[in-house]
Design an enzyme around this catalytic site. Structure first.
Site, PDB file in Angstrom:
ATOM      1  N   LYS A  70      -9.933  -3.034  -3.198  1.00  0.00           N
ATOM      2  CA  LYS A  70      -8.939  -3.635  -4.108  1.00  0.00           C
ATOM      3  C   LYS A  70      -7.972  -2.602  -4.698  1.00  0.00           C
ATOM      4  O   LYS A  70      -6.811  -2.915  -4.929  1.00  0.00           O
ATOM      5  CB  LYS A  70      -9.645  -4.411  -5.222  1.00  0.00           C
ATOM      6  CG  LYS A  70     -10.360  -5.654  -4.696  1.00  0.00           C
ATOM      7  CD  LYS A  70     -11.016  -6.463  -5.803  1.00  0.00           C
ATOM      8  CE  LYS A  70     -11.806  -7.611  -5.187  1.00  0.00           C
ATOM      9  NZ  LYS A  70     -12.403  -8.493  -6.200  1.00  0.00           N
ATOM     10  N   ASP A 106      -8.385 -12.931  -9.449  1.00  0.00           N
ATOM     11  CA  ASP A 106      -9.793 -12.961  -9.883  1.00  0.00           C
ATOM     12  C   ASP A 106      -9.957 -13.496 -11.309  1.00  0.00           C
ATOM     13  O   ASP A 106     -10.814 -14.334 -11.575  1.00  0.00           O
ATOM     14  CB  ASP A 106     -10.409 -11.556  -9.810  1.00  0.00           C
ATOM     15  CG  ASP A 106     -10.789 -11.166  -8.387  1.00  0.00           C
ATOM     16  OD1 ASP A 106     -11.014 -12.058  -7.559  1.00  0.00           O
ATOM     17  OD2 ASP A 106     -10.848  -9.951  -8.117  1.00  0.00           O
TER      18      ASP A 106
END
Ligand code: ATR
Length: 280
Positions: A70, A106
């Site tokens: 990420k 997220d």
């Protein structure tokens, strides 16, 4: 249209074989009538950028990014959403003309699962986030936007919790506390954002006892086909409710799908398809 000409999407990670993202996105595509392909893409640990570039050259237009890439996805993207900048990490990439746009869905996925699916109120309540790594970075801003009474971050390495809290102290009531200082404190929602392995149980003494108010929710960002060690521990500690991260996975996927295709899928059928193991 030939299968090979369809827009290609994938989840890129290492490992990635266990990911349920293809199931989720295939179900969204079927339900919304979108013609697309969605695959699993395992990048070598030292080959994330090369893998993503090769994917873009072969009709790849969107990626979900998972562990451990990420941060590299954030570095690779030339343009970022506000929430990706805030998390300093990307879980979603979208190809725009000649470059990758980086987003982070997220936190939105977690908040949606907590409030809409689990019916929790965040406003005015006491939240504890365990962990201060990449996963915690992705959720703090979205949790604060819901206006909790307070959000405490506690981590094995306290300095990382202090650094994370300091980044968001202007956004809302967030503080870092050493794990030992949590003794005697109680919370309404406790989120496990550590990477504590699935294979082990929570070592005795890792976290203080009695952190949960009687109706408190314990939420694990990871998901598995069985109860996670954190949720087992939370139950034994008296948490009233538990949920693993499958709901967050589904909701962050819906948010990514919307970014890519401009269509917001209904997540209800996917919950039924995947089952709601770990929710109780
Ligand atoms: P992720 O992207 O999954 O968050 P990360 O950035 O490596 O991965 O962060 C892992 C988090 O889990 C950290 O908060 C880490 O604590 P430290 O900062 O002290 O390393 C936490 N963590 C990992 N293993 C742990 C363990 N066995 N006990 C407690 N915390 C653990």
């Amino acid at each position: 249209m030939l299968q090979s000409q369809l827009d290609r999407y994938a989840v890129v990670g290492n490992p990635v074989a266990h990911s349920k993202s293809p199931l989720v996105h295939e179900a969204f595509a079927r339900a919304t009538g979108q013609r697309m392909r969605y695959e699993r893409l395992e990048a070598p640990l030292d080959g994330f950028v090369a893998t993503v570039q090769a994917f873009a050259e072969a009709n790849g237009v969107g990626l979900n990014v998972t562990i451990p890439f990420k941060l590299q996805a954030f570095a690779l993207a030339r343009e970022h959403s506000v929430r990706a900048r805030s998390a300093r990490a990307c879980n979603t990439l979208a190809w725009r003309d000649d470059h990758w746009f980086g987003d982070n869905t997220d936190g939105a996925g977690l908040v949606c699962d907590l409030t809409r699916n689990l019916g929790e109120t965040i406003a005015g309540r006491s939240l504890l986030v365990l962990g201060a790594g990449g996963a915690a970075n992705g959720i703090v801003a979205d949790l604060l936007a819901e206006q909790p009474h307070r959000l405490v971050i506690a981590n094995r390495t306290h300095a990382k919790a202090v650094e994370l809290a300091a980044r968001f102290e202007r956004v809302g009531p967030v503080s870092a506390e050493p794990l030992a200082a949590l003794s005697g404190q109680q919370f309404d929602i406790v989120v496990n954002a550590t990477s504590l392995g699935l294979g082990t149980s929570v070592p005795p003494g890792l976290w203080p006892q009695r952190l949960f108010r009687p109706q408190a929710l314990a939420y694990d960002l990871i998901y598995a086909d069985r109860t996670t060690p954190f949720l087992d521990w939370a139950r034994a500690e008296g948490a009233g409710r538990t949920a693993d991260g499958l709901g967050m996975l589904i909701e962050q996927a819906a948010e990514s799908f919307y970014l890519w295709r401009g269509v917001r899928p209904d997540t209800g059928p996917v919950f039924r398809l995947l089952g709601a193991a770990g929710r109780g």
